[in-house]
Design a protein around this motif. Sequence first.
Motif, short mmCIF file in Angstrom:
data_model
loop_
_atom_site.label_atom_id
_atom_site.label_comp_id
_atom_site.label_asym_id
_atom_site.label_seq_id
_atom_site.Cartn_x
_atom_site.Cartn_y
_atom_site.Cartn_z
N GLY A 71 9.02 6.48 -0.54
CA GLY A 71 9.44 6.76 0.82
C GLY A 71 8.21 6.91 1.70
N ALA A 72 8.36 6.63 2.98
CA ALA A 72 7.23 6.69 3.91
C ALA A 72 6.72 8.13 4.03
N PRO A 73 5.43 8.32 4.39
CA PRO A 73 4.43 7.28 4.65
C PRO A 73 3.82 6.73 3.35
N PHE A 74 3.54 5.44 3.37
CA PHE A 74 2.87 4.79 2.24
C PHE A 74 1.96 3.70 2.79
N PRO A 75 1.09 3.15 1.93
CA PRO A 75 0.19 2.09 2.43
C PRO A 75 1.02 0.86 2.82
N ASP A 76 0.45 -0.01 3.66
CA ASP A 76 1.13 -1.26 4.03
C ASP A 76 1.54 -2.03 2.79
N LYS A 77 0.65 -2.03 1.79
CA LYS A 77 0.91 -2.70 0.52
C LYS A 77 0.89 -1.59 -0.54
N ILE A 78 2.02 -1.36 -1.20
CA ILE A 78 2.10 -0.29 -2.20
C ILE A 78 1.58 -0.83 -3.54
N GLY A 79 0.57 -0.18 -4.08
CA GLY A 79 -0.04 -0.62 -5.33
C GLY A 79 0.63 -0.02 -6.55
N ASP A 80 0.14 -0.42 -7.72
CA ASP A 80 0.75 0.01 -8.98
C ASP A 80 0.51 1.48 -9.30
N GLU A 81 -0.42 2.13 -8.57
CA GLU A 81 -0.72 3.53 -8.89
C GLU A 81 -0.28 4.49 -7.80
N PHE A 82 0.53 3.99 -6.85
CA PHE A 82 1.01 4.90 -5.80
C PHE A 82 2.07 5.81 -6.39
N PHE A 83 2.10 7.05 -5.92
CA PHE A 83 2.97 8.05 -6.55
C PHE A 83 4.43 7.96 -6.10
N HIS A 84 5.29 8.58 -6.89
CA HIS A 84 6.71 8.67 -6.56
C HIS A 84 6.89 9.53 -5.32
N THR A 85 7.47 8.96 -4.27
CA THR A 85 7.70 9.72 -3.04
C THR A 85 9.11 9.45 -2.51
#
Lengths: 327, 327
Positions: free
Chosen positions: B129-143
Amino acid sequence: MHILILGAAGMVGRKLTDRLIADGRLGNTDITRLTLQDVVAPAKPKTSIPTETVTSDFSDPKTAPALVASKPDVIFHLAAIVSGEAEADFDKGYRINLDGTRYLIDAIRAVGGGYKPRLVFTSSIAVFGAPFPDKIGDEFFHTPLTSYGTQKSICELLIADYTRKGLLDGISIRLPTICVRPGAPNKAASGFFSNIMREPLVGKEAILPVSDDVRHWVASPRSATGFLMHAGTMDLAAMGPRRNFSMPGMSVTVGEQIAALERVAGKNVVARIKREADPTIVGIVSGWPRDFDTARALKLGFTTAEKSFDDLLRIHIEDELGGKFVD
Amino acid sequence: MHILILGAAGMVGRKLTDRLIADGRLGNTDITRLTLQDVVAPAKPKTSIPTETVTSDFSDPKTAPALVASKPDVIFHLAAIVSGEAEADFDKGYRINLDGTRYLIDAIRAVGGGYKPRLVFTSSIAVFGAPFPDKIGDEFFHTPLTSYGTQKSICELLIADYTRKGLLDGISIRLPTICVRPGAPNKAASGFFSNIMREPLVGKEAILPVSDDVRHWVASPRSATGFLMHAGTMDLAAMGPRRNFSMPGMSVTVGEQIAALERVAGKNVVARIKREADPTIVGIVSGWPRDFDTARALKLGFTTAEKSFDDLLRIHIEDELGGKFVD
């Protein structure tokens, strides 16, 4: 203000209880009632604050409803079985660390009538397992490598969702490894980080099973208590839906710990550390987080009590040893 | 090989069933038995493969043990209530999307005797869920910002832990928004992404409630089926403990979709799209992921069937419309 501590008989629970009683208040509010729960009977503290101790099993579905029926304003949830036990007894780990927490949040929800307590959940840096960056940031994902870390991760997610839905007012804080951990040497794989400081200071030898360059992430028991107190009172309304935080700490190597011990307590104390490599412990520790960037927590006012490992040792000598050590 | 599909009556379940029956095999292994389960009776497919349809409630603790008693080799777990319903009915969401999955993995574990099926779990980009980077990578956390996304996140963690403990062989794949989604227009907030393509191609008007610059992350039903097939057969042994993957897809704007529709089907078809801004849908969609970097999944051989949105439209016309559309 009525405060409930779940897992009050553990080391952090006892420190928190002592601090709450010493202060008589949490934030700006007087403490008018204290309920201390654990699976082993918590010690009845000496205090004029009306205090009840409860011995009950957190994994029993009837435990949580009984504890929240009196609508405590702030709940510190420290109840858990530790990493090694959750790994050895799979069912027990899920029963206490996951089901127990669900019973708690569902019991809070069931009270109804607008009841919405502050719930402070002690999570852990065990939500992260290797490989990870040298410095783990606030947006790194959950990568637990133990059932304990999995259960802590899940509880963080549940508490965030229940908070988002307005069913409680939760925050999850991931404590660093507590160092110097008071009490007897324990057999946890992380025990030596504290043992090699605590035992030499009272004239005893301690085994160092890893090399001096092993780095880890620590905070004092006094810092841990401070984090909990702050989490119990801070304004969370403006925080938005992300309710989990890695707490500030210090990234130190074992060698830096030993150098600090020598500065604070001298060569004789340091000479009581015996180096005996243990490949099993070396292996376990190699998968642990070593450093964090805790920008969000710092911005929200979480701070450590110590500014250096020398500080941390002086806090230990002051809080645990009455200001004295054995030269 | 015995294959069990949970949630077989849904759109993805039916596509997967059709594909398995058409192929007669999964990877290099012949399919010798097929069990199709859903809460509404799955259609009995025409096939020489012995096929059983089961109507049962996934949130009933007795459902999963009955389904795994015959030890299916591969289990596709597509059973879930959707985002909107899980948000509207909090208890039902947790009962089906979380408890149901726990019943399943505990039932697998209870079979014993070395039973360790491949479990393919369909997760969702709603774990972000926002906010997140424009491109969500493989190590972005659960939000997650919904209970549905929370439940999907938790199931990912559970399946990874049960896999790590050797109790099953699991993988969680996060599907992009499926586009063009076949069938009648649906009322999901995301429905218009498909409606504005599907309806004009059959001579009907469709409403576009957002502006042309809205960007989102999509894959065709054929791609989704391909991801599932690959996840059901690929070698997971070398993958290590991280068993959750954002699937490849395409990041497109609504404007790019419409330009592709004009190239593939012409101006007359595009003219059936009517612009009527809906602030509620604009608001909901603004919090959705728009783009991903799915390096891990690509490295492991997950690929989309389409290389462009033009491709995606041609696949829709071929798979759903018998190669024809209404000019």
